[in-house]
Design a protein around this motif. Structure first.
Motif, mmCIF file in Angstrom:
data_model
loop_
_atom_site.group_PDB
_atom_site.id
_atom_site.type_symbol
_atom_site.label_atom_id
_atom_site.label_comp_id
_atom_site.label_asym_id
_atom_site.label_seq_id
_atom_site.Cartn_x
_atom_site.Cartn_y
_atom_site.Cartn_z
ATOM 1 N N UNK A 150 8.336 4.998 13.961
ATOM 2 C CA UNK A 150 8.075 5.830 12.779
ATOM 3 C C UNK A 150 8.368 5.116 11.468
ATOM 4 N N UNK A 151 9.367 4.243 11.481
ATOM 5 C CA UNK A 151 9.672 3.479 10.270
ATOM 6 C C UNK A 151 8.557 2.494 9.947
ATOM 7 N N UNK A 152 8.019 1.859 10.967
ATOM 8 C CA UNK A 152 6.916 0.923 10.741
ATOM 9 C C UNK A 152 5.649 1.648 10.296
ATOM 10 N N UNK A 153 5.430 2.842 10.818
ATOM 11 C CA UNK A 153 4.248 3.615 10.431
ATOM 12 C C UNK A 153 4.316 4.121 8.995
ATOM 13 N N UNK A 154 5.488 4.073 8.384
ATOM 14 C CA UNK A 154 5.611 4.552 7.002
ATOM 15 C C UNK A 154 4.857 3.670 6.011
ATOM 16 N N UNK A 155 4.467 2.481 6.425
ATOM 17 C CA UNK A 155 3.701 1.620 5.524
ATOM 18 C C UNK A 155 2.264 2.114 5.327
ATOM 19 N N UNK A 156 1.749 2.891 6.272
ATOM 20 C CA UNK A 156 0.382 3.417 6.132
ATOM 21 C C UNK A 156 0.293 4.397 4.972
ATOM 22 N N UNK A 157 1.131 5.461 4.917
ATOM 23 C CA UNK A 157 1.040 6.337 3.734
ATOM 24 C C UNK A 157 1.488 5.646 2.452
ATOM 25 N N UNK A 158 2.359 4.648 2.586
ATOM 26 C CA UNK A 158 2.783 3.891 1.402
ATOM 27 C C UNK A 158 1.583 3.229 0.726
ATOM 28 N N UNK A 159 0.732 2.622 1.513
ATOM 29 C CA UNK A 159 -0.434 1.938 0.958
ATOM 30 C C UNK A 159 -1.535 2.915 0.538
ATOM 31 N N UNK A 160 -1.610 4.066 1.182
ATOM 32 C CA UNK A 160 -2.634 5.057 0.832
ATOM 33 C C UNK A 160 -2.343 5.759 -0.488
ATOM 34 N N UNK A 161 -1.068 5.886 -0.853
ATOM 35 C CA UNK A 161 -0.700 6.652 -2.047
ATOM 36 C C UNK A 161 -1.413 6.179 -3.309
ATOM 37 N N UNK A 162 -1.404 4.909 -3.551
ATOM 38 C CA UNK A 162 -2.039 4.378 -4.754
ATOM 39 C C UNK A 162 -3.527 4.625 -4.777
#
Length: 175
Positions: A10-22
């Motif tokens: 789950x911690x590694x998957x947090x990069x997906x919404x991180x990049x989508x936000x912008x």
């Protein structure tokens, strides 16, 4: 919720919404009127759901500090805004969730409160660093209100998907 030895996923998957936000913010602001500014906080919602659903440890707070550092350098081009607010808000969220019986409405209220505090603290830091001279009234009307409404809608839409993902990862299927 107990996790297996694969609980880092789950911690590694947090990069997906991180990049989508912008990208979400850029697309939505392109179609909105110029006086409104909508900021997507899908990453923050994911982190808060991760905080509410996973058992937090000291290692997870170090990870949140690391994510805050990346968020600061990627979006704000400075260090010190999210690197402080993200772990503190997640700690407060875990403390608050101990005293309330969780259900969908309480989760919505907790995320609303967390996003509100997150945006207000970030606005205070932006004013402190001199990145903006916008008044608090304009910030609330043209940025905070539309962003909170949009992010609560995103929370309602993504919460079942993210919780099913956490449930799927919590079972030790990888033996």
């Amino acid at each position: 919720m107990n996790f297996s030895k694969y609980s880092f996923v789950p911690f590694l998957l947090s990069f997906i919404p991180f990049l989508w936000d912008g990208h979400i913010s850029m697309i939505l602001n392109h179609y909105l009127s110029p006086e409104f500014f909508l900021s997507s906080h899908l990453f923050i919602i994911y982190v808060f759901l991760m905080t509410l659903n996973l058992s937090t440890s000291r290692l997870s707070y170090l990870y949140l500090i690391f994510l805050g550092f990346i968020y600061d350098t990627y979006y704000f081009k400075t260090i010190g805004i999210v690197i402080l607010t993200l772990p503190i808000l997640c700690f407060l969220l875990t403390q608050l969730s101990r005293f309330v019986k969780r259900n969908a409405y309480v989760d919505l209220l907790l995320v609303f409160l967390s996003l509100f505090i997150f945006d207000i603290i970030n606005f205070g830091f932006v004013l402190l660093y001199g990145y903006s001279n916008e008044s608090i009234t304009d910030f609330i009307i043209y940025q905070l209100s539309p962003s909170l409404f949009f992010n609560l809608l995103m929370f309602i839409l993504t919460k079942p998907i993210i919780e099913k993902l956490f449930l799927y990862l919590s079972v030790d299927r990888f033996k």
